[in-house]
Design an enzyme around this catalytic site. Structure first.
Site, PDB file in Angstrom:
ATOM      1  N   ASP A  32       0.831  -1.212   0.000  1.00  0.00           N
ATOM      2  CA  ASP A  32       0.000   0.000   0.000  1.00  0.00           C
ATOM      3  C   ASP A  32       0.864   1.260   0.000  1.00  0.00           C
ATOM      4  O   ASP A  32       2.076   1.199   0.284  1.00  0.00           O
ATOM      5  CB  ASP A  32      -0.891  -0.047   1.259  1.00  0.00           C
ATOM      6  CG  ASP A  32      -2.234   0.646   1.063  1.00  0.00           C
ATOM      7  OD1 ASP A  32      -2.361   1.445   0.122  1.00  0.00           O
ATOM      8  OD2 ASP A  32      -3.149   0.383   1.871  1.00  0.00           O
TER       9      ASP A  32
ATOM     10  N   ASP B   3     -10.702   1.600  -3.618  1.00  0.00           N
ATOM     11  CA  ASP B   3     -11.307   1.261  -2.325  1.00  0.00           C
ATOM     12  C   ASP B   3     -12.825   1.259  -2.424  1.00  0.00           C
ATOM     13  O   ASP B   3     -13.500   0.855  -1.478  1.00  0.00           O
ATOM     14  CB  ASP B   3     -10.893   2.288  -1.264  1.00  0.00           C
ATOM     15  CG  ASP B   3      -9.563   1.938  -0.623  1.00  0.00           C
ATOM     16  OD1 ASP B   3      -9.065   0.827  -0.867  1.00  0.00           O
ATOM     17  OD2 ASP B   3      -9.032   2.781   0.123  1.00  0.00           O
TER      18      ASP B   3
HETATM   19  C1  DGJ Z   1      -5.952   1.650   1.881  1.00  0.00           C
HETATM   20  C2  DGJ Z   1      -6.285   0.468   1.028  1.00  0.00           C
HETATM   21  O1  DGJ Z   1      -6.736   0.877  -0.207  1.00  0.00           O
HETATM   22  C3  DGJ Z   1      -7.306  -0.386   1.757  1.00  0.00           C
HETATM   23  O2  DGJ Z   1      -7.704  -1.454   0.951  1.00  0.00           O
HETATM   24  C4  DGJ Z   1      -6.693  -0.864   3.043  1.00  0.00           C
HETATM   25  O3  DGJ Z   1      -5.630  -1.732   2.764  1.00  0.00           O
HETATM   26  C5  DGJ Z   1      -6.250   0.316   3.872  1.00  0.00           C
HETATM   27  N1  DGJ Z   1      -5.401   1.200   3.133  1.00  0.00           N
HETATM   28  C6  DGJ Z   1      -5.530  -0.146   5.108  1.00  0.00           C
HETATM   29  O4  DGJ Z   1      -5.019   0.897   5.810  1.00  0.00           O
END
Ligand code: DGJ
Length: 721
Positions: free
Chosen positions: A458, A524
């Site tokens: 991430d 997301d």
């Molecule tokens: C952002 C990501 O896009 C989510 O899927 C998740 O992993 C969160 N970060 C976790 O902090």
């Protein structure tokens, strides 16, 4: 497909009178070498076939512009290196200087060397002590790849301010398409007239950004996915960049791409070379054809994941930071029971990470939550026959972490104080060898100790003022290069490790990162109606099997809308399918319904991994029709989604694009069951199946099912035996 070939009339010394034809993968380019400056691409598009050297020469001659009143004595052309010294007054290829001197080089051709469908063009300005090399290739997938390098051959420093690569588009391309967006709504298309002037899309975020354009495209007004000639460019780079669509009063339109440097970021010492990332151009009659070249290119990589994409469960929306061993063991059991094959433990497992305010940087399992480490969960996951995946955010640091307390100098900053924070976090300076060694050691150890088969990598904030500290030297591109190094090393050490590129969803989607990773986290936003657009436009460049597509709980966390399982799961089918949902909350009927969609995903995943994605262009966007057609066009599936109510009812016919016109197909409804119809409506005439030719399905089409908004119909299309 054609094997690479080249036709050239004589290639000689620095004064050349010839042209070069390169072709592969259904694409031709013709380069005019009739100049003592740098060659000009006079044609880029559909394969011209096996034409003679005279015809190639003729094409080049036909493109030579006349001198005009009010202009220079030689009309400038869009060469591979447009520069003011050859009369170019549009955006130039190279901008730089030596402490304010030598701003206008004259890079003249020194060599052209051809190898199959690749050509290397060298140019130099001895007096200004610069030399440039442009590598240009028509790839077997039919992409036009360019790479530029610039060497300082002098004995003092050369500051490079800008370096771009150029792609001409046809004279009648009069509409631009690019994408923008934000967190939870990546890849929103925007269109505008391609008039005289520049349409410039830049990223200064240290990563592409959710708003970055994945593709800068120009085509004939109204081009869609099925038709209309369109050309587009993508820059395979995970940092700051600049994409230009420009039309000048003296030349046809063009697209240009390159990195965007922070001031002073690229200062070439004597003998030093700047190497650009790849700029990749594609074209097509319609965007689906343009995208297919990108997909083919990625699929042809030796590192491309060749096995079926494992159905994934990611724990984020199921538990967020509430890590409890028993709860996660139960989730693993439920996941395995519906057919999940990869279990990914998301954020919240490492030291001090009880929420998003602390812990980033301390990549050790938090024993206060995991007294026996991750082993009990890893063992259970593997015993259940699944792979174990782990979330990390290696480039990030919370000021509230042992790492930040021990090494405050490892954080990127441009002055004495830290940049503004985002999600309470700062960014590690990976260009600092100690910081990158720490990250590599931690990742290596975690992967080994926990039998990690998959990392979700991430990156949750933009880089703001990314410098090396009080000396204020910009480090943005060095951080991208350091990231690439870490990824490359990790993959060398763990050849079977798969990596997902996530950045708050799709804020780092580019072919630079995808060269080193196996998929992206597309967004997301798990709302299937939003996903329709996000996945459609991410798919302009990214093949579906590299696009994470998860279905989620009926009440979607990011929009608070309620979505039916068949909508969520049906839209995830054209992607790498996963689940982001607390399955322990479902009863046996709920689990059985999820298991059915997992089985469908497994049934179609090979087709998704190898086939061509198609989208029907429709005047009424209330209904979305998309599908995947196998390469031999024997098999396909389509989803028909009622995104909102249609103006007419019944809604009329829909077309199924991409099928072979001369093949007869059997079309059948897979979901919902054929006897399903809404109260007060007669059954759909073809619900129990029909036979039709590819031509009629692609032109006349078939009646769309009458569906409530938010419903989806999945249909299977098979060549009739
Ligand atoms: C952002 C990501 O896009 C989510 O899927 C998740 O992993 C969160 N970060 C976790 O902090």
């Amino acid at each position: 497909m054609h094997s690479p070939s080249t036709v050239a009339s004589t290639i000689g010394g620095p004064t050349m009178s010839s042209a070069l034809h390169l072709r592969d993968g259904g694409t031709s380019i013709v380069l005019d070498l009739r100049t003592d400056s740098v060659p000009t691409i006079v044609y880029w598009g559909d394969d011209l076939g096996d034409i003679s050297a005279a015809a190639v020469d003729g094409l080049a001659l036909a493109a030579v512009p006349q001198r005009v009143s009010g202009g220079l004595d030689v009309t400038a052309r869009l060469t591979l290196l447009p520069q003011p010294s050859s009369g170019w007054l549009g955006t130039p290829a190279i901008q730089g200087h030596r402490m304010g001197r030598g701003f206008s080089p004259r890079l003249a051709l020194t060599d052209v060397s051809v190898d199959g469908a690749s050509v290397t063009v060298s140019a130099a300005d001895e007096r200004r002590s610069l030399s440039a090399v442009i590598e240009l290739e028509v790839t077997p997938a039919g992409l036009l790849r360019q790479r530029l390098s610039l060497t300082n051959t002098g004995d003092d420093d050369y500051t490079l301010d800008s370096a771009l690569m150029f792609f001409p588009v046809p004279a009648d391309a009069d509409e631009i398409l690019d994408t923008t967006g934000r967190h939870l709504r990546e890849r929103s298309p925007q269109r505008q007239a391609f008039t005289i002037g520049s349409h410039v899309r830049e990223s200064r975020r240290g990563r592409p950004g959710a708003d970055s354009t994945l593709l800068h495209a120009a085509g004939r007004r109204g081009f869609g996915f099925e038709s209309g000639l369109v050309h587009g460019v993508h820059l395979a780079w995970s940092g700051n960049h600049r994409l230009v669509a420009e039309r000048t009063p003296t030349a046809d339109g063009f697209l240009a791409a390159g990195e965007l440097f922070e001031p002073g970021e690229v200062i070439l010492a004597p003998g030093q070379t700047y190497r650009s990332p790849d700029a990749l151009g594609s074209w097509g009659e319609g965007l689906s054809a343009l995208s297919a070249r990108f997909h083919d290119e990625l699929r042809a990589r030796p590192s491309h994941v060749a096995r079926p994409r494992p159905i994934t469960l990611n724990t984020w929306e199921a538990v967020y930071f509430d890590h409890d061993v028993e709860r996660l063991l139960a989730l693993a059991d439920a996941a395995a029971s519906v057919g999940v094959e990869r279990f990914v433990l998301d954020d919240g497992w490492f030291l001090g990470r009880r929420d998003d305010e602390a812990g980033l940087g301390d990549w050790y399992v938090d024993r206060s939550v995991w007294p026996d480490g991750l082993t009990p969960l890893v063992d259970r996951v593997i015993d259940l026959g699944m792979e174990f995946g782990l979330w990390v955010e290696p480039e990030m640091v919370n000021p509230d972490s042992d790492l930040a307390r021990a090494h405050p100098d490892w954080l990127l900053s441009a002055r004495e104080d830290l940049p503004l924070s985002a999600r309470q976090q700062q960014v590690l300076d990976l260009a600092n060898p100690e910081a990158s060694a720490y990250v590599l050691e931690r990742l290596d150890a975690l992967v080994t100790e926990n039998r990690v088969a998959y990392l979700k990598w991430d990156h949750n904030r933009d880089l703001l003022e990314p410098g090396d500290g009080p000396s204020g030297r910009a480090r943005s591109r060095e951080n991208v290069l350091a990231l690439y190094d870490i990824l490359d090393t990790l993959r060398l050490r763990h050849p079977h490790l798969e990596i997902e590129s996530c950045a708050s969803g799709g804020a780092r989607v580019d072919l630079g990162i995808l060269q080193r990773t196996d998929r992206i986290w597309t967004s997301d936003c798990l709302d299937p109606l939003e996903r329709l657009q996000i996945q459609k436009y991410t798919g302009l460049v990214v093949p579906p099997e590299m696009m994470g597509a998860h279905f989620s709980s009926p009440v979607v966390h990011s929009t608070d809308r309620t979505a039916r399982l068949e909508l969520s799961a049906g839209i995830a089918l054209i992607g790498h399918v996963g689940i982001e949902w607390d399955l322990t909350s479902l009863d046996e009927f709920g689990l059985a319904a999820v298991a059915r969609w997992v089985r469908l995903a497994k049934h179609y995943r090979d087709l998704v991994r190898t086939g061509s994605v198609v989208h029907a262009d429709r005047s009424d966007d209330a209904i979305d029709v998309r599908g995947v057609v196998s390469h031999d066009r024997e098999h396909a599936f389509f989803t028909i989604t009622q995104a909102r109510t249609s103006v007419t009812l019944p809604p009329g016919r829909i077309r199924l694009p991409g099928l072979d016109p001369t093949t007869e197909y059997t079309v059948s409804v897979v979901e919902p069951s054929p006897e399903h119809h809404q109260p007060g409506q007669s059954p759909l005439a073809w619900a129990t199946g029909l036979s039709a030719s590819g031509r009629s399905l692609g032109t006349a089409g078939l009646q769309a099912p009458v569906q409530f908004p938010g419903r989806l119909t999945l249909i299977d299309v098979h060549a009739t035996a």
